[in-house]
Design an enzyme around this catalytic site. Structure first.
Site, PDB file in Angstrom:
ATOM      1  N   HIS A  61      -1.592  -2.856   7.800  1.00  0.00           N
ATOM      2  CA  HIS A  61      -1.920  -4.291   7.640  1.00  0.00           C
ATOM      3  C   HIS A  61      -0.802  -5.181   8.185  1.00  0.00           C
ATOM      4  O   HIS A  61       0.309  -4.725   8.455  1.00  0.00           O
ATOM      5  CB  HIS A  61      -2.133  -4.590   6.152  1.00  0.00           C
TER       6      HIS A  61
ATOM      7  N   ARG B  96      -3.541  -7.041   0.704  1.00  0.00           N
ATOM      8  CA  ARG B  96      -2.972  -7.208   2.056  1.00  0.00           C
ATOM      9  C   ARG B  96      -3.746  -6.392   3.084  1.00  0.00           C
ATOM     10  O   ARG B  96      -3.847  -6.782   4.247  1.00  0.00           O
ATOM     11  CB  ARG B  96      -1.472  -6.891   2.059  1.00  0.00           C
TER      12      ARG B  96
ATOM     13  N   GLU C 235      -1.525   2.229  -0.447  1.00  0.00           N
ATOM     14  CA  GLU C 235      -0.187   2.646  -0.040  1.00  0.00           C
ATOM     15  C   GLU C 235       0.295   3.781  -0.949  1.00  0.00           C
ATOM     16  O   GLU C 235      -0.189   3.946  -2.086  1.00  0.00           O
ATOM     17  CB  GLU C 235       0.758   1.434  -0.096  1.00  0.00           C
TER      18      GLU C 235
END
Ligand SMILES: O=C(OP(=O)(O)O)[C@H](O)COP(=O)(O)O
Length: 287
Positions: free
Chosen positions: A42, A93, A120
């Protein structure tokens, strides 16, 4: 078809150097490409500027991150890509990058599918800590190992951690295909690959096999795990792979989902190398 992708006339020279030290070994063959996949980290997140491990904390994009996501969309639009489905994590994000990219490419109607399995890497007790301060206290090499090694797992996040409740009380994690109790409390890159691969194999690959052009809007380490798998990067070489924010990576695969050529980071190659250096430098002590 992968053929719905009228790709890469505008793509610059392919590069395989994903770090400033040593290019990873990438398996190559001379098979015909059957499938194309776009994988990207991102746009820059707010905590990247503060140099803190963000991980499962739901920070938004920074102002630069918004620009990066839009620029990606413009790049893909100019190159004529026609996306069929975008996969994101459950983190804002990653999702906002997908939305902005689809807006800029003019394909807002394309479905966006979200899963925690693209989140993540869970950085455990390191979440929220400042990388430069850690490098000062523990040494840059140690911090590099924490950030980039394949099988090092940080200490787990404890209930007393300042971000524990914010993460585990968040309603989005009630929607997962595992119970909240079974969500990770800390992960190595190997752990990320283990939770990501069933999603890749069971959800994403079948769509690619139908001929859909897939874009994955992931994170630095969820994308590293996927690239390790797809490109056959060794446990040792993955240490030297660092991904810049907001840069689509084109991967071409044969019918057995093996790469047919080195992956291509799309865009201005000098700017991409500078962006990789910027991420690597986050682990310096800045003495
Ligand atoms: O949240 C993170 O990555 P992301 O910005 O790609 O989501 C991590 O904190 C990245 O940290 P690292 O580059 O030290 O692995």
């Amino acid at each position: 078809m992968a053929g719905s992708n009228r790709a890469s006339a505008f793509v610059n020279e392919p590069i395989v150097c994903l770090c400033t030290e040593q290019a990873p070994a990438v398996s190559q063959s001379f098979q015909m490409s059957k499938y194309k996949v776009l994988v990207m980290r991102h746009g820059e997140g707010a905590w990247t500027q503060e140099n803190r491990f963000c991980s499962w904390v739901d920070q938004k994009l920074s102002a630069d991150g918004v620009k990066e996501a839009l620029a990606c969309g413009h790049l893909l639009r100019e190159a004529g890509y026609q996306l069929d489905v975008v996969y994101t994590s459950l983190l804002s994000r990653s999702i906002h990058t997908a939305w902005l990219l689809l807006q800029a490419i003019g394909q807002e109607w394309v479905p966006v599918v979200k899963s925690w399995r693209l989140n993540e890497r869970h950085y455990g007790a390191l979440i929220g800590l400042n990388r430069a301060e850690m490098a000062l206290n523990h040494g840059e090499e140690r911090v590099k190992q924490w950030r980039r090694s394949y099988d090092l797992t940080p200490p787990p996040i404890e209930e007393s951690h300042p971000y524990f409740l914010e993460i585990y009380n968040d309603r989005r994690y009630s929607t997962c295909d595992v119970s909240k109790e079974d969500l990770p409390r800390s992960e190595s890159l190997k752990d990320v690959l283990e939770r990501l691969q069933p999603y890749w194999d069971g959800t994403i690959v079948p769509e690619i096999k139908k001929g859909k052009l897939v874009l994955i809007s992931g994170h630095g380490n969820s994308c590293r795990a996927l690239l390790k798998h797809l490109e056959g990067i060794s446990d040792a070489d993955i240490v030297n792979v660092t991904l810049p924010t907001g840069t689509p990576i084109l991967i071409e695969l044969d019918e057995n989902f093996r790469p047919t050529k080195p992956m291509q980071l799309l865009g201005d190659q000098e700017a991409i190398q500078a962006a990789i250096r910027k991420v690597e430098d986050q682990g310096r002590s800045k003495k």
